[in-house]
Design an enzyme around this catalytic site. Sequence first.
Site, PDB file in Angstrom:
ATOM      1  N   LYS A 178       0.893  -1.173   0.000  1.00 46.07           N
ATOM      2  CA  LYS A 178       0.000   0.000   0.000  1.00 46.07           C
ATOM      3  C   LYS A 178       0.919   1.208   0.000  1.00 46.07           C
ATOM      4  O   LYS A 178       1.402   1.651   1.040  1.00 46.07           O
ATOM      5  CB  LYS A 178      -0.863  -0.028   1.252  1.00 46.07           C
ATOM      6  CG  LYS A 178      -2.233   0.604   1.090  1.00 46.07           C
ATOM      7  CD  LYS A 178      -2.207   2.066   0.742  1.00 46.07           C
ATOM      8  CE  LYS A 178      -2.098   2.957   1.948  1.00 46.07           C
ATOM      9  NZ  LYS A 178      -1.905   4.376   1.570  1.00 46.07           N
ATOM     10  N   GLU A 254       8.872   1.293  11.478  1.00 45.36           N
ATOM     11  CA  GLU A 254       9.879   2.363  11.381  1.00 45.36           C
ATOM     12  C   GLU A 254       9.099   3.675  11.450  1.00 45.36           C
ATOM     13  O   GLU A 254       8.358   4.004  10.524  1.00 45.36           O
ATOM     14  CB  GLU A 254      10.676   2.222  10.087  1.00 45.36           C
ATOM     15  CG  GLU A 254      11.459   0.914  10.087  1.00 45.36           C
ATOM     16  CD  GLU A 254      12.363   0.710   8.883  1.00 45.36           C
ATOM     17  OE1 GLU A 254      12.190   1.405   7.865  1.00 45.36           O
ATOM     18  OE2 GLU A 254      13.242  -0.155   8.975  1.00 45.36           O
ATOM     19  N   CYS A 288      13.129  10.990   7.804  1.00 47.11           N
ATOM     20  CA  CYS A 288      12.873  10.643   9.208  1.00 47.11           C
ATOM     21  C   CYS A 288      14.119  10.797  10.064  1.00 47.11           C
ATOM     22  O   CYS A 288      14.044  11.004  11.262  1.00 47.11           O
ATOM     23  CB  CYS A 288      12.358   9.216   9.301  1.00 47.11           C
ATOM     24  SG  CYS A 288      13.536   8.020   8.647  1.00 47.11           S
ATOM     25  N   GLU A 390       7.805  16.365  16.061  1.00 46.83           N
ATOM     26  CA  GLU A 390       8.366  16.190  14.715  1.00 46.83           C
ATOM     27  C   GLU A 390       7.629  17.115  13.743  1.00 46.83           C
ATOM     28  O   GLU A 390       6.408  17.061  13.624  1.00 46.83           O
ATOM     29  CB  GLU A 390       8.193  14.734  14.256  1.00 46.83           C
ATOM     30  CG  GLU A 390       8.810  14.482  12.894  1.00 46.83           C
ATOM     31  CD  GLU A 390       8.542  13.072  12.352  1.00 46.83           C
ATOM     32  OE1 GLU A 390       7.376  12.647  12.323  1.00 46.83           O
ATOM     33  OE2 GLU A 390       9.511  12.408  11.944  1.00 46.83           O
TER      34      GLU A 390
END
Length: 486
Positions: A178, A254, A288, A390
């Site tokens: 996906k 992750e 990231c 973040e």
Amino acid sequence: MKQIKHFINGEYVESASGRTFEDRNPANGEVIALVSEGDRREVDAAVEAANTALRGEWGRMAMEQRMTLLHRVADRINERFDEFLAAECLDTGKPASMASHVDIPRGAANFKIFADLVRNVPTESFHMDTPDGAGALNYAVRKPRGVIAVIAPWNLPLLLMTWKVGPALACGNTVVVKPSEETPHTAALLGEVMNEVGVPKGVYNVVHGFGGGSVGEMLTQHDDVDGITFTGETVTGTHIMKAAAPGLKPLSFELGGKNAGIVFADADMDKAIEGSMRSAFANCGQVCLGTERLYVHRSRFDEFVDRLKKGAEALTMGWWQDDGVSFGPLISRVHQDKVLSYYEKARAEGAEIITGGGVPDMPEALRAGNWVQPTIWTGLPETSPVISEEIFGPCCHIRPFDDEDEAIALANDTPYGLATSLWTENLTQAHRVAPQMEVGLCWVNSWFLRDLRTPFGGSKRSGIGREGGVHGLEFYAELSNVCIKL
Ligand code: NAD
Ligand code: 6OD
């Protein structure tokens, strides 16, 4: 208008519902494709195809042949390099200079490295004594886990998707991918490559759609999915974990980060600036591993801030193909709004804006894109959301520190634990500090320097498990013990 379809059982298919959604170029806002939007019918069909492939030719294939096919996949991506490059850059807006050095070569390498690794990994065996004196022999065998759902983000679409598909297939699994709704292109193109090199039908499937309430959630809840590997936001990880709980599905996560960089007093400033420029601004800050918090020894603070400012102001924004372009747009208008909300928060909280802080004035052709300025702040308290949350944009806050313990405490003061970069020419200091960082990845005098044989993943709320090297086998394969009484 280009159509991007699902890839199920070796064929491109439209949604049974006929529904589509738009794929937009983030650099100018133009619609570049209409993407089939899947629902339960496509999810069921893809999972069934993947299960059938496990029991068919793929499941029976000799390991050597499987590995040869994965090498061919990598070679074919490289042969069709320019198509993958254009697809990735149109979906993300990232400069070709980056995608041609990072995204596409790594997209190919992810197949070779795991094919080579898996064929060379031994398993354990033990001889045991038994009361009759004849003994018994135990040995472990590694089996594929089954059908793996691969749920991928938009920031490095091909790289991060193949980072999971490569080891999954090397271990003999089949996959249903996906891709992010923002970046459907390269996952779809990879289907052509699978067919060209002869990967059996049903081994690699792609269903397009959204996350919660859509294809992503349907996959994570599906009874016939045997494992879920996910890269994305930490909060999405919590939703997936809940959805997967009733089926007790193994997970590999992750997740997000709020990574620190520490520049010590004796850092080589050229190296620290070059690395921090990349860690703060590469991919428009949408990595990231990026460092949104920089801690610099007070004796080097002014020098560092001044040089990073000059570097940020020298970045060239523009169209992905244009010469000299080093900086692209954010992925979407929604993400641009999020990043700009943090720019506003920083201003409201009294940050000193060293550079940037807003939307750049772009030429007419790019004005509808999702552009933001590379931004540097100083002077915020550590309690600010700008420092604790973040942002995933091209920005960083720089704060001075006075001693090593203070720098370590500041860097570790976060619920995240993905990556840190230390900048020091003092080897003893590097060895002393690196193990104290509460992260899965600690670089010294570098950033995003990747040896694919090494463990990759996050501590704390930045992930569950490790992928990379042999470590991913713990997720992508299941060890079974055979005990033979002699
Ligand atoms: P995201 O979590 O919004 O989406 C990632 C994928 O999950 C997409 O395909 C999305 O459609 C799907 N999804 C969303 N909700 C879902 C649900 N409820 N069930 C199933 N699937 C769902 O993340 P993003 O915005 O695409 O990516 C940016 C984030 O990813 C950042 O937080 C970044 O730090 C993180 N990231 C982490 C790593 C790493 O290696 N640790 C690498 C890249 C990105
Ligand atoms: O290099 C890798 O293998 C990897 N997973 C990188 C992740 C980058 C995050 O944006």
